[in-house]
Write an enzyme that holds these catalytic residues in place. Sequence first.
Site, PDB file in Angstrom:
ATOM      1  N   GLY A 101       0.833  -1.198   0.000  1.00  0.00           N
ATOM      2  CA  GLY A 101       0.000   0.000   0.000  1.00  0.00           C
ATOM      3  C   GLY A 101       0.864   1.243   0.000  1.00  0.00           C
ATOM      4  O   GLY A 101       2.080   1.187   0.190  1.00  0.00           O
ATOM      5  N   GLY A 103       0.578   5.775   0.847  1.00  0.00           N
ATOM      6  CA  GLY A 103      -0.192   6.916   1.320  1.00  0.00           C
ATOM      7  C   GLY A 103       0.448   8.204   0.848  1.00  0.00           C
ATOM      8  O   GLY A 103       1.229   8.217  -0.108  1.00  0.00           O
ATOM      9  N   MET A 105       2.753   9.897   2.208  1.00  0.00           N
ATOM     10  CA  MET A 105       4.171  10.054   2.543  1.00  0.00           C
ATOM     11  C   MET A 105       5.012   8.840   2.195  1.00  0.00           C
ATOM     12  O   MET A 105       6.155   8.969   1.790  1.00  0.00           O
ATOM     13  CB  MET A 105       4.313  10.364   4.035  1.00  0.00           C
ATOM     14  CG  MET A 105       5.748  10.528   4.497  1.00  0.00           C
ATOM     15  SD  MET A 105       5.837  10.881   6.257  1.00  0.00           S
ATOM     16  CE  MET A 105       7.613  10.834   6.499  1.00  0.00           C
ATOM     17  N   VAL A 108       4.711   1.004   1.347  1.00  0.00           N
ATOM     18  CA  VAL A 108       5.030  -0.177   2.141  1.00  0.00           C
ATOM     19  C   VAL A 108       5.074  -1.383   1.213  1.00  0.00           C
ATOM     20  O   VAL A 108       4.146  -1.599   0.435  1.00  0.00           O
ATOM     21  CB  VAL A 108       4.001  -0.399   3.269  1.00  0.00           C
ATOM     22  CG1 VAL A 108       4.351  -1.657   4.063  1.00  0.00           C
ATOM     23  CG2 VAL A 108       3.960   0.805   4.188  1.00  0.00           C
ATOM     24  N   ASP A 221      -3.414   9.379  14.712  1.00  0.00           N
ATOM     25  CA  ASP A 221      -3.912   8.944  13.403  1.00  0.00           C
ATOM     26  C   ASP A 221      -4.438   7.513  13.479  1.00  0.00           C
ATOM     27  O   ASP A 221      -4.199   6.707  12.580  1.00  0.00           O
ATOM     28  CB  ASP A 221      -2.796   9.046  12.355  1.00  0.00           C
ATOM     29  CG  ASP A 221      -3.343   9.045  10.926  1.00  0.00           C
ATOM     30  OD1 ASP A 221      -4.514   9.443  10.747  1.00  0.00           O
ATOM     31  OD2 ASP A 221      -2.614   8.642  10.003  1.00  0.00           O
TER      32      ASP A 221
END
Length: 558
Positions: A101, A103, A105, A108, A221
Amino acid sequence: MTDESNEQSEQVEVLNQYLDFLQRQDDASCQSLRAVNPELKPLMACLDSLERLAPQSDSDPESVELGPDDATLPVSPHASRQAPPLLAREFGNYELLEELGRGGMGIVYKARQKDLNRVVALKTILSNQFASEDEVRRFYLEAQAAGRLQHANIVAIHEVGQHLGQHYFTMDFIGGGSLASPDFRPLSQMAPDNYYEVASLMQQVAEAVEYLHSKEIIHRDLKPSNILIDEAGQAYVTDFGLAKLYDGLPGGSGTDARTQTGMIVGTPGYMSPEQAAGQLDQISTRSDIFCLGIILYELMTGVSPFKHSSPLDSLVAVIEGEPALPHSHNRNIPRSLELVCLKCLEKDPALRYQSARELAADLERFIAGEPLQAQPAGMIQKFQRWFRRKPALVSRLSAILLAVGIIQTVYSTQGVDLNYHLRIMSLFGLWGALVVFFQFGLDHFPNKKRVRYCWSAADVALLTGLLMLADAPIGILLIGYPMLIVSSGLFFYVRLVLFTTVLSLLSFAVLVLARSELVELWQYPVIYAMVLAILGMITAYQIYRVRVLSRYYELRRP
């Protein structure tokens, strides 16, 4: 000779990596390698030419967008139709097997550590060599925050380093996916016995969060994609990219570039009211409790309580809104588990659980069938929740009831014409019935925007009808039009505000034609109409500015 040999080996490795990026159509990474290795540009240009001569595959060229929005969210089963599989490639001591995945920033990967022959999760900075100093600092702060934690329900960090200018760290690979995975079903699709499994799952997460807080770390978060589940059903908290590090942590600071007052930190729809309002000095361990309540609500109902189509709507819902009671989505949800969830979701931090330990203890009591610390809300709390859940309904009904009370008092004490009194009261009765109907439409009809337009039009029409029937003088009642214009802005739709403004101006024009006393001094209605128009334009412009800032925030959100 040895130095030259090492340099040539490194150049060959860079070219191999460049070729791998070419085959994956990863233009950003190719540009990054060209910028960092200008001496290899001629050889890279040759590779470009050779790649263009290679036969094209049948894969869709538009399928290069990989992964979901959150870096820890496993790629869904549909992702195979969106992106070609990642071919295994070398990354220093690691072999990258597949992308899990990405995001705002980081990315992974599932990787194999060659020297220990074990599978790990490897995270790199999304912008690679183009990363700014702040991005690199944040990346290492995340690794530093997670690396000092040792808990059974927190993903452990193994190694932090660089490879060919790319910063990375490795951590435990959790093969079961996350709570955001399509394979994880909410309680509405589970057997009743699974309520206790979900409570046990949230108890594990709460205990991990309590451990974080004991180490002077606030996650900030917490969301379903940051809660991983292994094959045995054990929960793990991960992704500390937005964690707040206190001064007790070496190299950390309670206030850094990400924690300036007024800055919104977190994911819209999965943050506490103090986070959504940018009141970062008010963020505490109880902010994470609110986020845990959001996760529990979503697990119980399958619906995110505050997540909307735009970041602005999500933030407004977190700050001002109140979600529907969980049992309204699923009647089988135990009321005691609902109480635990609602206590977490209190707007006032003082009314929430004061620690994650308290939350974990109440979840344990629920599993054991013991009395909870959480208690049903009192009448005041119930009214506050109802008002936040249906502000348009409550505000209008309150205004109607107040007006009816005043009119009835005047009729009882001073006496007026009965027919006149009945006409006024009938109009208010119709207004109240329409308010209830439109609220029902907002709750159940699919086209909510159309319902809001119809509601606004009905308000203006009924106010105009009231002004037509009212005895002179009606000057004080003309404040109703500005109030309707401003209240339409609470929905944060520019066009709705302009629609209400134009409708109010037209209705006022009809009212002026019908009531001759309003034109005895012609300049007064002209000035009043100008005030309505200016008020509508100012309200619409302010909402437009907020919308623009919302889009900017979405683009800049890490």
